[in-house]
Design an enzyme around this catalytic site. Structure first.
Site, PDB file in Angstrom:
ATOM      1  N   LYS B  66     -37.097 -43.561  25.056  1.00 57.40           N
ATOM      2  CA  LYS B  66     -36.777 -44.500  24.272  1.00 57.40           C
ATOM      3  C   LYS B  66     -35.622 -44.784  23.959  1.00 57.40           C
ATOM      4  O   LYS B  66     -35.492 -44.713  24.715  1.00 57.40           O
ATOM      5  CB  LYS B  66     -37.213 -42.571  23.337  1.00 57.40           C
ATOM      6  CG  LYS B  66     -37.219 -42.792  21.935  1.00 57.40           C
ATOM      7  CD  LYS B  66     -37.505 -41.769  20.730  1.00 57.40           C
ATOM      8  CE  LYS B  66     -35.816 -41.082  20.735  1.00 57.40           C
ATOM      9  NZ  LYS B  66     -36.305 -40.362  19.304  1.00 57.40           N
ATOM     10  N   ASP B 154     -29.501 -31.884  -1.277  1.00 59.10           N
ATOM     11  CA  ASP B 154     -28.963 -32.728  -0.585  1.00 59.10           C
ATOM     12  C   ASP B 154     -28.031 -33.061  -1.830  1.00 59.10           C
ATOM     13  O   ASP B 154     -27.882 -32.645  -2.686  1.00 59.10           O
ATOM     14  CB  ASP B 154     -30.095 -34.637  -1.126  1.00 59.10           C
ATOM     15  CG  ASP B 154     -29.551 -35.424   0.320  1.00 59.10           C
ATOM     16  OD1 ASP B 154     -29.570 -35.543   1.798  1.00 59.10           O
ATOM     17  OD2 ASP B 154     -28.355 -36.162  -0.378  1.00 59.10           O
ATOM     18  N   VAL B 155     -26.752 -33.504  -0.774  1.00 57.93           N
ATOM     19  CA  VAL B 155     -26.085 -34.223  -1.618  1.00 57.93           C
ATOM     20  C   VAL B 155     -25.220 -35.211  -2.561  1.00 57.93           C
ATOM     21  O   VAL B 155     -24.885 -35.007  -3.703  1.00 57.93           O
ATOM     22  CB  VAL B 155     -24.646 -34.560  -0.499  1.00 57.93           C
ATOM     23  CG1 VAL B 155     -23.327 -33.234   0.434  1.00 57.93           C
ATOM     24  CG2 VAL B 155     -24.731 -35.770   0.463  1.00 57.93           C
ATOM     25  N   GLY B 209     -28.961 -31.615  13.304  1.00 60.49           N
ATOM     26  CA  GLY B 209     -28.283 -32.831  12.596  1.00 60.49           C
ATOM     27  C   GLY B 209     -27.180 -33.307  13.889  1.00 60.49           C
ATOM     28  O   GLY B 209     -26.480 -34.147  14.529  1.00 60.49           O
ATOM     29  N   ALA B 210     -26.745 -31.671  15.153  1.00 61.28           N
ATOM     30  CA  ALA B 210     -25.499 -32.068  15.246  1.00 61.28           C
ATOM     31  C   ALA B 210     -25.986 -33.004  17.443  1.00 61.28           C
ATOM     32  O   ALA B 210     -26.723 -31.323  17.359  1.00 61.28           O
ATOM     33  CB  ALA B 210     -24.680 -31.120  16.048  1.00 61.28           C
ATOM     34  N   ASP B 211     -25.776 -33.965  17.617  1.00 61.25           N
ATOM     35  CA  ASP B 211     -26.497 -34.700  18.542  1.00 61.25           C
ATOM     36  C   ASP B 211     -25.974 -35.406  19.427  1.00 61.25           C
ATOM     37  O   ASP B 211     -26.112 -36.642  19.852  1.00 61.25           O
ATOM     38  CB  ASP B 211     -27.838 -35.010  18.223  1.00 61.25           C
ATOM     39  CG  ASP B 211     -27.919 -36.477  17.347  1.00 61.25           C
ATOM     40  OD1 ASP B 211     -26.627 -36.699  16.994  1.00 61.25           O
ATOM     41  OD2 ASP B 211     -28.799 -37.392  17.491  1.00 61.25           O
ATOM     42  N   LYS B 215     -20.207 -34.113  16.064  1.00 64.42           N
ATOM     43  CA  LYS B 215     -20.606 -33.335  15.157  1.00 64.42           C
ATOM     44  C   LYS B 215     -21.258 -31.943  15.494  1.00 64.42           C
ATOM     45  O   LYS B 215     -21.539 -31.545  16.369  1.00 64.42           O
ATOM     46  CB  LYS B 215     -22.867 -34.070  15.285  1.00 64.42           C
ATOM     47  CG  LYS B 215     -22.193 -35.832  14.956  1.00 64.42           C
ATOM     48  CD  LYS B 215     -23.782 -36.396  15.058  1.00 64.42           C
ATOM     49  CE  LYS B 215     -23.533 -37.878  14.774  1.00 64.42           C
ATOM     50  NZ  LYS B 215     -25.210 -38.484  15.214  1.00 64.42           N
ATOM     51  N   SER B 281     -30.182 -27.628  18.089  1.00 63.22           N
ATOM     52  CA  SER B 281     -31.543 -29.247  18.422  1.00 63.22           C
ATOM     53  C   SER B 281     -30.714 -30.273  18.933  1.00 63.22           C
ATOM     54  O   SER B 281     -30.229 -30.670  17.848  1.00 63.22           O
ATOM     55  CB  SER B 281     -32.777 -29.549  17.376  1.00 63.22           C
ATOM     56  OG  SER B 281     -33.557 -30.474  17.544  1.00 63.22           O
TER      57      SER B 281
END
Lengths: 309, 309
Positions: B66, B154-155, B209-211, B215, B281
């Site tokens: 990928k 969501d914000v 989200g942290a990847d 982050k 994740s």
């Protein structure tokens, strides 16, 4: 988004061997200066059949990923040894710019690197290519485009004869090929081409075949007789001919000069007429990036199919 | 060679969220047993705009690569944060089997992993998703497919309202979302969602989200209050939320359980009703491989365009 796709024929129509050589030379210089960058290639082993390599690079406002194979037994089943896709993306926003046939890009940049090293590190004179597969033929094509007469040898005499006729080269014996001033080896790397004592004073060899585990084209003892060059120390000392010299404790980083440093003028190339020079090529993603960008420049002149993603 | 191309629409037509969840569960188990393998993903930094990732995997008779981006500022220019291509090749001979839209594959497998972790490690009860971007909406879709009522925050209140209406979820306040039994965060990771003391007894959080560098969605202090799980220790301890705990000396390998080991039955999941569980994740190439193979199974039912390479 609609992305243009370069088939093998499109890549070959877009980038001549001479253009490839100029582009690859500039890429080596840009890499030597740190302007272009490249994480190490990643191997995905599927042995004994072969392996996959994921090769990323960044430069020229683009990011590149080549997904490419080496399955040496494939030709006996009518399939290519080297196949895959080059993906080119815009480095400013990540959007895909083009997809290109990896076999065609690989052949062009392999021919370019072999001849570039021979011109930079070798003497003028006769040039020979050992191995008439896809990449060996690309080396012949590049030498011929540069005006060199090329001697060609392959273990399959008929394959050598047919390639020589097609490419305007001369099919010769193994001994004649090994005696040339510049010898480029493009073999599967299963058998040594240069055993101990085989190199002659003043010869240059571009070793293109060894790019993975267990592959070698030159004996460790013979490396000690040559001044050693490589495309990239990190790659060559892990997967090129050099790995065998490093493992044997016979080759250290200071013994090896990167071609890009010679081209950039920050390292010495050939120092005397009698010096033996050996260039260990493993193939760099920055070379592929050079070819892909050269192809992209010609996109508007070609009737390229688009894919929608 | 003619290779079928799955656009976003083709991927979504071929693989339902439920099928994705089953496929990703099987992939985690195959990876835990060593049957499927995966070299670490390679980052190509193009900061501050974003980065590219090359993610290879091997399993199910195929090799996958990928090539995918994360450019968080793209949506403000009408471009996707996540884009790229998934290449699927036959591991027996290296030949390309298919190309697929990477954004669609990523969304399906991200939704699958988030819900799989929530079902495996969380209690029954209310489910909330924080973040209504492409991947957040995929998580909502997967929860809904599994029969869960979903609270969405969501914000951007209007974005949350529109997504909730489209996906049959309920737009709620941040406080309501944070109080759910299972909370999935799918944010850019620029601001902490779970600060010190914010988690409630018995809650489960899937942190998607942290990847990448810098982050985080959970404070290091808050990690100490939770039993920690991750998709892959190697990736999560280098690029997930966990990296911050590791760097602070607060999280060691023995503190963290891989989800695949829980699914394979070789490690404990939730141990009590009051335990707080947190799943970090980072996204694995084996998950993408699971989705790509699931799509390939349906290739004959779709009218897929072909590319010639």
């Amino acid at each position: 988004m609609a992305v243009p796709v370069f088939s093998r024929a499109h890549v070959e129509a877009a980038v001549t061997p001479e253009r490839a050589l100029d582009a690859v030379r500039a890429a080596f210089v840009a890499y030597a200066s740190g302007e272009w960058t490249m994480p190490p290639k990643v191997y995905v082993p599927a042995y004994p059949a072969g392996d996959f390599r994921a090769m990323p690079a960044l430069g020229g406002g683009h990011a590149l990923l080549k997904w490419v194979t080496s399955f040496p037994g494939n030709p006996s089943h009518g399939l290519p040894t080297v196949t895959g896709v080059v993906l080119l993306s815009d480095a400013s926003n990540g959007m895909l710019t083009a997809a290109l046939d990896a076999g065609a890009v690989t052949a062009l940049r392999t021919g370019a690197a072999a001849v570039l090293a021979a011109e930079t590190l070798g003497r003028d004179g006769s040039a020979a290519v050992i191995g008439a597969g896809v990449n060996g033929r690309a080396v012949v094509r590049t030498f011929v485009a540069r005006g060199r007469h090329v001697l060609l040898y392959d273990v399959d005499a008929e394959r050598a004869r047919a390639a020589a006729e097609e490419l305007d080269a001369e099919a010769v014996s193994r001994e004649e090929a090994l005696a040339a001033d510049a010898v480029v080896t493009v073999t599967p790397g299963r058998d040594l081409v240069f055993t101990e004592g085989s190199l002659q004073a003043g010869q240059h060899v571009s070793l293109m075949g060894a790019d993975g585990p267990g592959k070698a084209e030159i004996a460790v003892e013979e490396m000690a007789r040559a001044r050693l060059f490589c495309d990239d120390w990190e790659q060559a000392s892990h997967n090129g001919d050099l790995v065998h010299g490093v493992e044997a404790g016979r080759v250290a980083p200071d013994d090896v000069t990167q071609l890009g440093d010679v081209l950039a003028g920050t390292a010495e190339g050939r120092r005397s007429n009698d010096e033996i020079t050996a260039f260990d090529s493993t193939g760099l993603a920055i070379q592929d990036l050079a070819i892909a960008l050269a192809a992209l420049e010609r996109a508007d002149e070609l009737d390229l199919p688009l894919i929608d993603l």
